[in-house]
Motif scaffolding. Structure first.
Motif, mmCIF file in Angstrom:
data_model
loop_
_atom_site.group_PDB
_atom_site.id
_atom_site.type_symbol
_atom_site.label_atom_id
_atom_site.label_comp_id
_atom_site.label_asym_id
_atom_site.label_seq_id
_atom_site.Cartn_x
_atom_site.Cartn_y
_atom_site.Cartn_z
ATOM 1 N N THR A 26 0.799 -1.227 0.000
ATOM 2 C CA THR A 26 0.000 0.000 0.000
ATOM 3 C C THR A 26 0.835 1.283 0.000
ATOM 4 O O THR A 26 0.274 2.383 -0.022
ATOM 5 N N LEU A 27 2.149 1.188 0.007
ATOM 6 C CA LEU A 27 3.001 2.376 -0.003
ATOM 7 C C LEU A 27 3.004 3.043 -1.375
ATOM 8 O O LEU A 27 2.765 2.390 -2.396
ATOM 9 N N ASP A 28 3.284 4.348 -1.408
ATOM 10 C CA ASP A 28 3.510 5.042 -2.668
ATOM 11 C C ASP A 28 4.669 4.379 -3.402
ATOM 12 O O ASP A 28 5.578 3.809 -2.782
ATOM 13 N N ASN A 203 7.907 14.656 -3.681
ATOM 14 C CA ASN A 203 6.798 14.913 -2.763
ATOM 15 C C ASN A 203 6.101 16.243 -3.058
ATOM 16 O O ASN A 203 4.932 16.431 -2.708
ATOM 17 N N GLY A 209 2.629 10.459 1.161
ATOM 18 C CA GLY A 209 1.805 9.877 2.216
ATOM 19 C C GLY A 209 2.638 9.155 3.262
ATOM 20 O O GLY A 209 3.691 9.640 3.693
ATOM 21 N N ARG A 210 2.194 7.972 3.662
ATOM 22 C CA ARG A 210 2.862 7.199 4.700
ATOM 23 C C ARG A 210 4.269 6.785 4.271
ATOM 24 O O ARG A 210 4.480 6.340 3.145
ATOM 25 N N LEU A 211 5.240 6.885 5.212
ATOM 26 C CA LEU A 211 6.639 6.602 4.893
ATOM 27 C C LEU A 211 7.094 5.207 5.305
ATOM 28 O O LEU A 211 8.234 4.839 5.034
ATOM 29 N N TYR A 212 6.227 4.448 5.951
ATOM 30 C CA TYR A 212 6.644 3.147 6.464
ATOM 31 C C TYR A 212 5.550 2.109 6.211
ATOM 32 O O TYR A 212 4.370 2.452 6.112
ATOM 33 N N VAL A 214 2.864 -0.987 6.846
ATOM 34 C CA VAL A 214 1.965 -1.384 7.929
ATOM 35 C C VAL A 214 1.324 -2.718 7.556
ATOM 36 O O VAL A 214 1.196 -3.055 6.377
ATOM 37 N N ASP A 217 1.926 -5.200 4.548
ATOM 38 C CA ASP A 217 3.026 -4.660 3.741
ATOM 39 C C ASP A 217 4.347 -5.331 4.099
ATOM 40 O O ASP A 217 5.207 -5.531 3.232
#
Length: 302
Positions: A26-28, A203, A209-212, A214, A217
């Protein structure tokens, strides 16, 4: 030989998973690639450090810093930056459309290689390769023209395939002078450093968005790093020691097919496909088959 060919098709099948994982995580796309390269670089550094420590008594057991000059590291890191940018655009294409679009656009690598390689390596253009590539371009044009949902994904995918063609050419030129395992490490490090510098600019246009990671993932990313990055690279090295590069390259034409089949089962993407997509895919597959048959015929004459 059966074992060697099994390993070859296993490597192609593993490569087909990269697009699926790109959609599952789900990360960029830029953050996904950052984590992929960071983890791969860390694992490869640890592996090579342990290997060097085990050979300390051997004169060849020099440290990674002593083995290559800064210019060598810069060359390998530059190649890694091309790979990094290819990954960013490839996963962005998938996230903007679907897995099938991303891997279909990857079929343009042959066209861009036919365009760039004669310029970079200074040899004659191949009219036949351009002719076959026109079918691929026509197939992508059909999908682009008649299905507006996929236009952004197609544009990103086309850029991704151009970057991969440049990476493959540069990797071939630079890779002749270095050990594969060390080159993989410095490619990951170079791509990681370059991407870290580019993310603030990226950016500004596309919020990351989120950098880590979860939740799921983590296992998906671990599989991508260990199996689809390091494991796949090492598996390719083993295969190339036993099977001619020509056969390996032809077999990798099946990678988009594996990815599309996997995405249909996992994401039910067959529900999104329309007539123009099917016709476009048929033209692209025809192009790949014609290129394969042409290369086989050429090799028989040599």
């Amino acid at each position: 030989m059966k074992k060697d060919y099994f390993l070859l098709h296993l490597s192609v099948f593993i490569a087909g998973f990269t697009g699926v994982l790109g959609r599952l995580i789900t990360l960029d796309s830029a953050i996904l690639v950052w984590w992929r390269m960071a983890a791969a670089a860390l694992i490869m550094w640890g592996y090579l450090k342990l290997s060097a420590d085990a050979r300390m008594a051997d004169a060849r057991g020099a440290s990674l810093q002593q083995r290559y000059k800064f210019r060598d590291v810069l060359q390998m890191g530059g190649v890694g930056m091309l790979l990094c940018l290819h990954w960013v655009f490839f996963y962005a294409s998938i996230k903007a459309s679907n897995v099938s679009i991303g891997v279909v656009c990857f079929s343009l690598v042959g066209f861009f290689t036919a365009l760039f390689e004669p310029i970079i390596n200074k040899h004659r253009f191949s009219g036949r390769e351009f002719l076959f590539s026109l079918l691929t371009i026509l197939g992508i044009h059909l999908i682009f023209q008649f299905d507006a949902r996929y236009r952004l994904g197609i544009v990103l995918g086309v850029v991704s395939s151009a970057l991969y063609a440049l990476f493959a050419i540069a990797n071939q030129r630079v890779g002749k002078h270095y050990e594969a395992k060390n080159m993989l490490l410095w490619e990951m490090v170079g791509g990681l450093i370059g991407l870290t510098c580019l993310i603030p600019l990226y950016n500004q246009f596309i919020p990351v968005g989120r950098l880590y990671p979860v939740g799921m993932d983590y296992p998906y990313l671990a599989f991508m790093v260990v199996v689809c990055t390091i494991g796949l690279c090492l598996l390719q090295i083993i295969v190339l020691q036993k099977i001619p590069a020509f056969t390996v390259n032809l077999t990798y034409n099946l990678e988009p097919v594996y990815s599309i089949i996997l995405s249909m089962f996992i994401f039910c993407e067959y529900k999104e496909l329309n007539f123009s997509f099917v016709v476009g895919i048929a033209l692209i597959i025809t192009s790949v088959i014609l290129q394969t048959l042409s290369e086989v015929k050429r090799r028989k004459k040599v």
